[in-house]
Design a protein around this motif. Structure first.
Motif, PDB file in Angstrom:
ATOM      1  N   ASN A 178      45.729  33.951  52.846  1.00 30.51           N
ATOM      2  CA  ASN A 178      44.070  33.935  52.600  1.00 30.51           C
ATOM      3  C   ASN A 178      43.687  35.360  52.633  1.00 30.51           C
ATOM      4  OD1 ASN A 178      44.337  34.551  54.994  1.00 30.51           O
ATOM      5  ND2 ASN A 178      42.568  33.111  55.919  1.00 30.51           N
ATOM      6  N   MET A 179      44.027  36.397  53.171  1.00 29.18           N
ATOM      7  CA  MET A 179      43.357  37.657  53.183  1.00 29.18           C
ATOM      8  C   MET A 179      43.904  38.172  51.948  1.00 29.18           C
ATOM      9  SD  MET A 179      41.825  40.065  54.689  1.00 29.18           S
ATOM     10  CE  MET A 179      41.779  39.568  56.348  1.00 29.18           C
ATOM     11  N   THR A 180      45.176  38.024  51.411  1.00 25.28           N
ATOM     12  CA  THR A 180      45.606  38.498  50.161  1.00 25.28           C
ATOM     13  C   THR A 180      44.881  37.903  49.090  1.00 25.28           C
ATOM     14  OG1 THR A 180      47.961  38.729  51.036  1.00 25.28           O
ATOM     15  CG2 THR A 180      47.844  38.644  48.633  1.00 25.28           C
ATOM     16  N   VAL A 181      44.711  36.719  49.020  1.00 22.59           N
ATOM     17  CA  VAL A 181      43.858  36.074  47.919  1.00 22.59           C
ATOM     18  C   VAL A 181      42.477  36.694  47.661  1.00 22.59           C
ATOM     19  CG1 VAL A 181      42.987  33.869  47.299  1.00 22.59           C
ATOM     20  CG2 VAL A 181      45.179  33.849  48.089  1.00 22.59           C
ATOM     21  N   LEU A 182      41.857  36.807  49.195  1.00 19.45           N
ATOM     22  CA  LEU A 182      40.415  37.390  49.216  1.00 19.45           C
ATOM     23  C   LEU A 182      40.481  38.827  48.458  1.00 19.45           C
ATOM     24  CD1 LEU A 182      37.642  36.945  50.275  1.00 19.45           C
ATOM     25  CD2 LEU A 182      38.359  37.970  52.428  1.00 19.45           C
ATOM     26  N   ILE A 183      41.497  39.591  48.901  1.00 19.96           N
ATOM     27  CA  ILE A 183      41.726  41.021  48.517  1.00 19.96           C
ATOM     28  C   ILE A 183      41.849  41.012  46.855  1.00 19.96           C
ATOM     29  CG2 ILE A 183      42.876  43.134  48.614  1.00 19.96           C
ATOM     30  CD1 ILE A 183      43.471  42.491  51.392  1.00 19.96           C
ATOM     31  N   ALA A 184      42.768  40.070  46.547  1.00 17.66           N
ATOM     32  CA  ALA A 184      42.884  40.160  44.776  1.00 17.66           C
ATOM     33  C   ALA A 184      41.516  39.356  44.149  1.00 17.66           C
ATOM     34  CB  ALA A 184      43.955  39.032  44.700  1.00 17.66           C
ATOM     35  N   GLY A 185      40.626  38.375  44.773  1.00 11.78           N
ATOM     36  CA  GLY A 185      39.503  37.899  44.163  1.00 11.78           C
ATOM     37  C   GLY A 185      38.629  39.070  44.171  1.00 11.78           C
ATOM     38  N   ALA A 186      38.483  39.656  45.263  1.00 14.35           N
ATOM     39  CA  ALA A 186      37.354  40.925  45.254  1.00 14.35           C
ATOM     40  C   ALA A 186      37.733  41.937  44.156  1.00 14.35           C
ATOM     41  CB  ALA A 186      37.024  41.548  46.774  1.00 14.35           C
ATOM     42  N   ALA A 187      39.071  42.115  44.070  1.00 16.53           N
ATOM     43  CA  ALA A 187      39.443  43.255  42.956  1.00 16.53           C
ATOM     44  C   ALA A 187      39.168  42.696  41.736  1.00 16.53           C
ATOM     45  CB  ALA A 187      40.848  43.818  43.200  1.00 16.53           C
ATOM     46  N   GLY A 188      39.415  41.479  41.648  1.00 13.05           N
ATOM     47  CA  GLY A 188      39.047  40.973  39.969  1.00 13.05           C
ATOM     48  C   GLY A 188      37.637  40.958  39.738  1.00 13.05           C
ATOM     49  N   ILE A 189      36.780  40.539  40.553  1.00 12.61           N
ATOM     50  CA  ILE A 189      35.316  40.589  40.353  1.00 12.61           C
ATOM     51  C   ILE A 189      34.862  41.952  40.094  1.00 12.61           C
ATOM     52  CG2 ILE A 189      32.929  40.196  41.462  1.00 12.61           C
ATOM     53  CD1 ILE A 189      34.278  37.532  42.921  1.00 12.61           C
TER      54      ILE A 189
END
Length: 294
Positions: free
Chosen positions: A227-238
């Protein structure tokens, strides 16, 4: 021969009539003294006077100010009850680091022509290593940078440091993923891997006493949770999308694509005028045909 006697006689008379320069001389056999903590320190001071047999002896410590150690035939302050004097030589019992510094021996012979002499003795109290303070985090993520700290602020001379992992001494080489500063006590990792997990401790030494070590501490290396990896990837995408939008808007404005049309149609509603009143019909001449009498 007679001529030489004639020349020497006035010279001898002149020497006999001239005053003799009498002065006190002060010296030390050991200007620098190094002793271990909690032992005795002997600060040597020897003097010679030409005429005065009872000179005044004083010891002073030089620092931010001047501290009287031995004055008016008695010890003062922290030296009272823990020091003695023999002739002009000073002995301090059970010294600590606070006793380190420059000491000045002064001898005043009032009956001598030059009546003051002095000498400086430097005392350095050596302190063995103390248990160092070690900073080892409980856990760290894979790929993160890491600094382990080790400090012993009390040892004199300053301590040097060694790091151990699982009771094995670490030695830094160009191939190791870490570097060690033996003077500052740091152990640095550029990028931590799972193989770096283990028990870490630090050892301080300065050749005055036995080395001292802190208690070993566990370092855990974990991976980022999903979940931390997904959160970091999502934040980077936004963040990337927002940046692209800003760039597009800026480019559009520079090219004039986003300018508003100056000629705009009126948006006011049109209300037709009210209908004209009905036309008034022409009245025919009314002829009175009959009269009425009341």
């Amino acid at each position: 021969m007679d001529a030489m006697k004639i020349v020497a006689l006035p010279l001898l008379i002149t020497l006999m009539q001239s005053p003799v320069c009498l002065s006190v001389t002060v010296s030390t056999s050991k200007p620098k003294v190094e002793v271990h903590e909690h032992t005795d320190a002997v600060l040597s001071c020897e003097f010679r006077t030409e005429k005065d047999q009872s000179p005044r002896i004083e010891w002073k410590k030089r620092g931010k100010g001047v501290t009287f150690v031995y004055y008016d035939q008695k010890f003062n302050g922290p030296y009272e009850g823990r020091a003695k004097i023999e002739g002009a030589t000073l002995t301090i019992h059970s010294v600590t680091q606070k006793d380190s510094g420059e000491y000045r021996c002064e001898v005043t012979a009032s009956k001598d022509h030059v009546n003051l002499g002095e000498v400086i003795v430097t005392l350095n109290v050596l302190v063995p290593p103390h248990v160092p303070s070690c900073e080892v985090p409980g856990s760290v993520f894979v790929g993160a940078g890491l600094d382990l700290q080790c400090k012993d602020k009390l040892s004199v001379p300053p301590a040097t440091y060694r790091w151990f992992k699982d009771n094995k001494a670490l030695t830094a080489t160009p191939d190791t993923p870490y570097s060690i500063d033996s003077n500052k006590g740091t152990l640095k990792f550029k990028s931590v891997s799972k193989t770096d997990a283990g028990m870490y401790r630090c050892e301080s030494s300065n050749n005055v006493g036995a080395p001292k070590s802190c208690v070993a501490q566990q370092l855990k290396v974990t991976e980022y949770p999903l979940n931390m990896t997904v959160l970091i990837a999502g934040a980077a995408g936004i963040l990337t999308l927002t940046l692209l939008c800003c760039i597009c808007v800026c480019v559009c404005r520079r090219r004039g694509c986003c300018k508003k049309n100056k000629k705009t149609k009126s948006t006011k509603s049109y209300n037709p005028p009210p209908p004209p009143p009905p036309p008034i019909r022409n009245l025919k001449h009314y002829k009175q045909t009959q009269s009425f009498m009341i």
